[in-house]
Write an enzyme that holds these catalytic residues in place. Sequence first.
Site, mmCIF file in Angstrom:
data_model
loop_
_atom_site.group_PDB
_atom_site.id
_atom_site.type_symbol
_atom_site.label_atom_id
_atom_site.label_comp_id
_atom_site.label_asym_id
_atom_site.label_seq_id
_atom_site.Cartn_x
_atom_site.Cartn_y
_atom_site.Cartn_z
ATOM 1 C CE1 TYR A 142 56.419 24.017 63.958
ATOM 2 C CE2 TYR A 142 58.580 25.044 63.982
ATOM 3 C CZ TYR A 142 57.217 25.127 63.762
ATOM 4 O OH TYR A 142 56.657 26.313 63.348
ATOM 5 C CE LYS A 190 46.261 31.487 74.220
ATOM 6 N NZ LYS A 190 45.751 32.872 74.259
ATOM 7 C CG ASP A 222 46.737 35.714 72.711
ATOM 8 O OD1 ASP A 222 47.608 35.722 73.613
ATOM 9 O OD2 ASP A 222 45.552 35.417 72.949
ATOM 10 C CG ASP A 246 58.619 29.100 62.429
ATOM 11 O OD1 ASP A 246 59.122 30.000 61.736
ATOM 12 O OD2 ASP A 246 58.275 28.006 61.959
ATOM 13 C CG ASP A 250 58.951 34.110 59.603
ATOM 14 O OD1 ASP A 250 60.166 34.247 59.828
ATOM 15 O OD2 ASP A 250 58.488 33.188 58.922
#
Length: 356
Positions: A142, A190, A222, A246, A250
């Site tokens: 970001y 990851k 994942d 993020d 959620d």
Amino acid sequence: MAYKIAVLPGDGIGPEIVAQAKKVCDAITKKFGHEFEYTEALVGATAIDQVGDPYPADTHELCMNSDAVLFGAIGHPKFDNDPSAKVRPEQGLLKMRKTLGLYANLRPVNTFKSLIHKSPLKTELVDGADFMCIRELTGGIYFGRPQGRSEDGQTAYDSCVYTAEEIERIIRLGFEYAGKRRKKLTIVDKANVLATSRLWREIGQKVAPDYPDIEVEYMFVDNAAMQIITWPKRFDVMVTENMFGDILTDEASVISGSMGMLPSASIGVHTSVFEPIHGSYPQAAGKNIANPCATVLSAAMMFEYAFGMMKEGALIREAVDQSLEAGVVTEDIADGKKAYSTSEVGDWLAEYIEKA
């Protein structure tokens, strides 16, 4: 001593839900004899409309000079539906995080007995789920540069950048919070694909011996996404980078049965920001129907994390629990029964605290 609180209502339902949190804060001050000084400022789409900047300099100065920031929500469809917009509400949020040094977002994920039936997961999977997601907030894709589009507009690129210092700071915070809970830390990355994730794992392995009483595990993002759905009770504290956090937070938020119930705290170098995890819900703006509980619970986190007032935070949580048991809830969780307005819920919570 008067505590200074910057109040940033923002967009959509922000002003309505923040007003209820202030009612609760006022009830706490009366009961415990504290003194708070509130100052409101512009942020988000509202700030763009009024001054052309989603995070104006005056707002930043107020936040820097405050003991805590109580934040509502930002966002508006006119920006969501215009990908060519040069100035966007979310830019203000990112700027605020960066300039205030809000490097860690804390999102507790837990269930409420009276709402478990609303979870999309089976009761036996979510009943008793209680874990903390810690998301790194000022680094990663970001904020990474270079970022942009090619001259012909046919190629876009973003850069995911992390320094060892940024990673170690957030991982140590994860270990510290695990030490205050059930002493288990999950570091999500990851590392089989991404160089930044391999640095995350390397730093985690370097830091872990400093916390011998903490059980630590490393999990690909994942797999973590799958485990949150299939076995959420296995987690205690989870720490991860910005974009992964993020998405995962959620995902985790819905297992409680309502996103309108979950608070968050962004811990900063200069000050800390307390806000609900949901968005600005513009369709409900001005209708007095939005659920204020996530913002009220964010205020509880403010008392605990910013001011060290644990009894005050606990009483706010008790009030919310009792409102749920009494059925004093907004339409999103009323299940066809009587739905109370946003302001009625706020009034009930404040009255409960005053009488407790």
